[in-house]
Design an enzyme around this catalytic site. Structure first.
Site, mmCIF file in Angstrom:
data_model
loop_
_atom_site.group_PDB
_atom_site.id
_atom_site.type_symbol
_atom_site.label_atom_id
_atom_site.label_comp_id
_atom_site.label_asym_id
_atom_site.label_seq_id
_atom_site.Cartn_x
_atom_site.Cartn_y
_atom_site.Cartn_z
ATOM 1 N N GLN A 9 0.814 -1.212 0.000
ATOM 2 C CA GLN A 9 0.000 0.000 0.000
ATOM 3 C C GLN A 9 0.856 1.274 0.000
ATOM 4 O O GLN A 9 2.058 1.233 0.279
ATOM 5 C CB GLN A 9 -0.888 0.012 1.248
ATOM 6 C CG GLN A 9 -1.944 -1.075 1.273
ATOM 7 C CD GLN A 9 -2.864 -0.938 2.471
ATOM 8 O OE1 GLN A 9 -2.873 -1.788 3.341
ATOM 9 N NE2 GLN A 9 -3.647 0.134 2.523
ATOM 10 N N HIS A 10 0.226 2.373 -0.300
ATOM 11 C CA HIS A 10 0.685 3.747 -0.016
ATOM 12 C C HIS A 10 1.825 4.309 -0.872
ATOM 13 O O HIS A 10 1.979 5.526 -0.934
ATOM 14 C CB HIS A 10 1.154 3.911 1.440
ATOM 15 C CG HIS A 10 0.265 3.308 2.461
ATOM 16 N ND1 HIS A 10 -1.039 3.699 2.624
ATOM 17 C CD2 HIS A 10 0.489 2.336 3.389
ATOM 18 C CE1 HIS A 10 -1.582 2.988 3.618
ATOM 19 N NE2 HIS A 10 -0.686 2.155 4.079
ATOM 20 N N ASP A 38 -2.500 -4.850 -0.451
ATOM 21 C CA ASP A 38 -2.200 -6.245 -0.090
ATOM 22 C C ASP A 38 -3.028 -6.743 1.087
ATOM 23 O O ASP A 38 -3.466 -7.903 1.099
ATOM 24 C CB ASP A 38 -0.698 -6.462 0.152
ATOM 25 C CG ASP A 38 -0.066 -5.481 1.120
ATOM 26 O OD1 ASP A 38 -0.773 -4.639 1.691
ATOM 27 O OD2 ASP A 38 1.170 -5.576 1.306
HETATM 28 O O1 LIG Z 1 1.650 -0.007 4.864
HETATM 29 C C1 LIG Z 1 1.098 -1.075 5.027
HETATM 30 C C2 LIG Z 1 -0.308 -1.144 5.488
HETATM 31 O O2 LIG Z 1 -0.852 0.113 5.772
HETATM 32 C C3 LIG Z 1 1.852 -2.334 4.746
HETATM 33 O O3 LIG Z 1 1.155 -3.474 5.169
HETATM 34 C C4 LIG Z 1 2.205 -2.414 3.277
HETATM 35 O O4 LIG Z 1 1.004 -2.649 2.564
HETATM 36 C C5 LIG Z 1 3.290 -3.418 2.995
HETATM 37 O O5 LIG Z 1 2.921 -4.721 3.262
HETATM 38 P P1 LIG Z 1 3.915 -5.985 3.261
HETATM 39 O O6 LIG Z 1 4.826 -5.857 2.097
HETATM 40 O O7 LIG Z 1 4.605 -6.015 4.571
HETATM 41 O O8 LIG Z 1 2.985 -7.153 3.101
#
Ligand SMILES: O=C(CO)[C@@H](O)[C@H](O)COP(=O)(O)O
Ligand SMILES: Nc1ncnc2c1ncn2[C@@H]1O[C@H](COP(=O)(O)OP(=O)(O)O)[C@@H](O)[C@H]1O
Length: 468
Positions: A71-72, A227
């Site tokens: 995300q983000h 994700d």
């Molecule tokens: O920033 C967040 C949720 O807000 C993280 O969960 C990212 O989405 C990355 O996820 P992973 O790569 O650790 O699964």
């Protein structure tokens, strides 16, 4: 037997699954690594996607594809669709001051942000990265005609277009930007303008069940998802389930039928991938806490598990506060990790390993409590992500989280969620297709409130991070 493909472009790698659209049975899979670092050329994700697709035997024969992703992250494009600078990832903390500035600048502060967007800006969120860009790289900001997230960019590339007007996303990803309201289902361009000084093109937001276009092979393209939203869809969560993911991040999240707005900022009020909501608390320090322990102890990850399970609960008084990468929950981007309670008689490898696993889990237990404070009912935990493969994490989690913990059989639940969405876009029904859910292995343990109490004492004692 139509096939569908789901992609998980996560922080550390790209995973692709090809599944039977009707039954959900897995047919093929592939994976390729991503570069390390918190600032990454998106082209590296494209290359990893090609490699993972190749390992999965290609996707020319699938009828529908969806992409889920970390995300983000901020991907900036110019008016011809070229990438302006490396993408800043969710775990890049350079925009911590910008986040605080944005909270201070909006009348009503944190509470107003929470009401407007479901979340209070943190350094992870796209909106803060845009403010950082405007202040620190004005030329790049001036060249930025469109901004999107990692999965939005990959989906767009799969369509073979360079028209920034064709960028698409979904509710879950839009809700992680900091300029989209999950409750209203609409962009807050006023907040984007506040942060960036102008309003670049942003992706249109596709509904969870509908195709947003076609990829170059002619297959349908689903809207995709963040994700964590995709994992919930892939696992087929039910009310009372909290998903705890131990990937690069440590995440506790749950599907909710009502939006949340936590003014403390601990819980982000995201949208999910089915039309509902996804209150979520996220740490910066997930599975890599165990990697750090392995490095300190000179062993591998299974070695950390063996050592941790050989120690007594509470690690004879050792507490590891795992802020190796700074922290987001609680919001301490400048914090560093620490080991507290060392004595001559307890300074052993087994206790250090145990304290690492307990510290990781205590941080996640705090996230679980934060979810409960927003009305989430937690009856059981579904434990996923790379760190869930660790035997000590599985065995110690129920005691520290205070709930039964279920570990699904080995699988890629984010990519599976994307595949399920792709099948949904194909059948056009009102609900996602009924696929068999994963086999779950249950773990139980007596609650260990004293481990959490001692962790809570130590949590406040960290010092600021410095570069060595
Ligand atoms: O920033 C967040 C949720 O807000 C993280 O969960 C990212 O989405 C990355 O996820 P992973 O790569 O650790 O699964
Ligand atoms: N047995 C294990 N014990 C602890 N950590 C593990 C184990 N197996 C994999 N990991 C960790 O899981 C992480 C990758 O998990 P993953 O969920 O794919 O992350 P991401 O989604 O952030 O890319 C890596 O940091 C890796 O070291």
């Amino acid at each position: 037997m139509p096939l569908v493909a789901g992609v998980d472009s996560s922080t550390q790698s790209c995973k692709v699954v090809v599944r039977d659209a009707t039954t959900g049975a897995q047919v093929r899979r592939g994976q390729a690594p991503h570069p390390s670092g918190t600032s990454v050329d998106p082209e590296a994700w494209w290359n990893a996607l090609q490699l993972a697709v190749g390992e999965a035997g290609g996707i020319d024969d699938v009828a529908s594809v969806s992409v889920a992703g970390q995300q983000h992250g901020m991907v900036c494009l110019d008016d011809r669709g070229s990438v302006v600078r490396e993408a800043l990832l969710w775990n890049d903390m350079r925009s911590a001051r910008a986040a605080q500035d944005l909270v201070d600048e909006l009348p009503g502060g944190a509470a107003a942000w929470a009401t407007s967007t479901g979340s209070v800006p943190m350094a992870s969120f796209t909106v803060t990265k845009l403010r950082w860009l405007a202040e620190n790289e004005p030329e790049n900001a001036a060249s930025t005609a469109a901004v999107c997230l990692p999965h939005d960019w990959l989906s767009w590339r799969l369509r073979g277009t360079s028209d920034i007007g064709e960028l698409c996303t979904d509710r879950s990803e839009a809700s992680g930007t900091g300029y989209w309201s999950p409750a209203a289902g609409a962009y807050r361009t006023d907040l984007l303008e506040l942060a960036f000084g102008k309003t670049p093109v942003v992706p249109s937001v596709g509904a969870p069940s509908t195709a947003v276009g076609q990829v170059t092979s002619g297959a349908l393209l689903g809207a995709g998802a963040g994700d964590n939203a995709a994992a919930a869809l892939g696992l087929g969560t039910r009310p009372g389930d909290v998903v705890i993911s131990v990937g690069t991040s440590g995440v506790a999240s749950a599907v909710s039928t009502v939006p949340t707005a936590d003014p403390s900022g601990l819980v982000a009020g995201f949208a999910d991938a089915t039309g509902h909501f996804l209150p979520l608390a996220c740490t910066l320090n997930g599975a890599r806490v165990l990697l750090a322990a392995a490095t300190i102890l000179g062993c591998d990850l299974d070695g950390v598990a063996d050592l941790a399970l050989a120690a007594r609960e509470g690690a004879d008084g050792l507490v590891l506060v795992p802020y190796f990468d700074g922290e987001r929950t609680p919001n301490r981007p400048e914090a560093s990790a620490a080991i507290h309670g060392l004595r001559l008689d307890n300074s052993t490898p087994t206790n250090i390993a145990r304290a690492a696993v307990e510290g990781l889990l205590c941080g996640l237990a705090d996230c679980l409590d934060a979810l409960r404070s927003q009305g989430v009912t937690a009856e059981r935990v579904l434990l996923v992500g790379g760190g869930a493969r660790n035997e000590a994490v599985r065995r110690l989690a129920p005691g520290i989280l205070g709930l039964p913990v279920y570990v699904p059989s080995a699988g890629e639940y984010v990519a599976d969620g994307a595949a399920r969405q792709a099948a949904w876009a194909l059948d056009g029904e009102s609900r996602p297709p009924d696929w068999a859910t994963a086999d779950l292995r249950r773990f139980d343990a007596d609650p260990q409130p004293e481990v959490r109490e001692r962790y809570a004492e130590a949590r406040e004692l960290t010092i600021r991070r410095t570069r060595g």
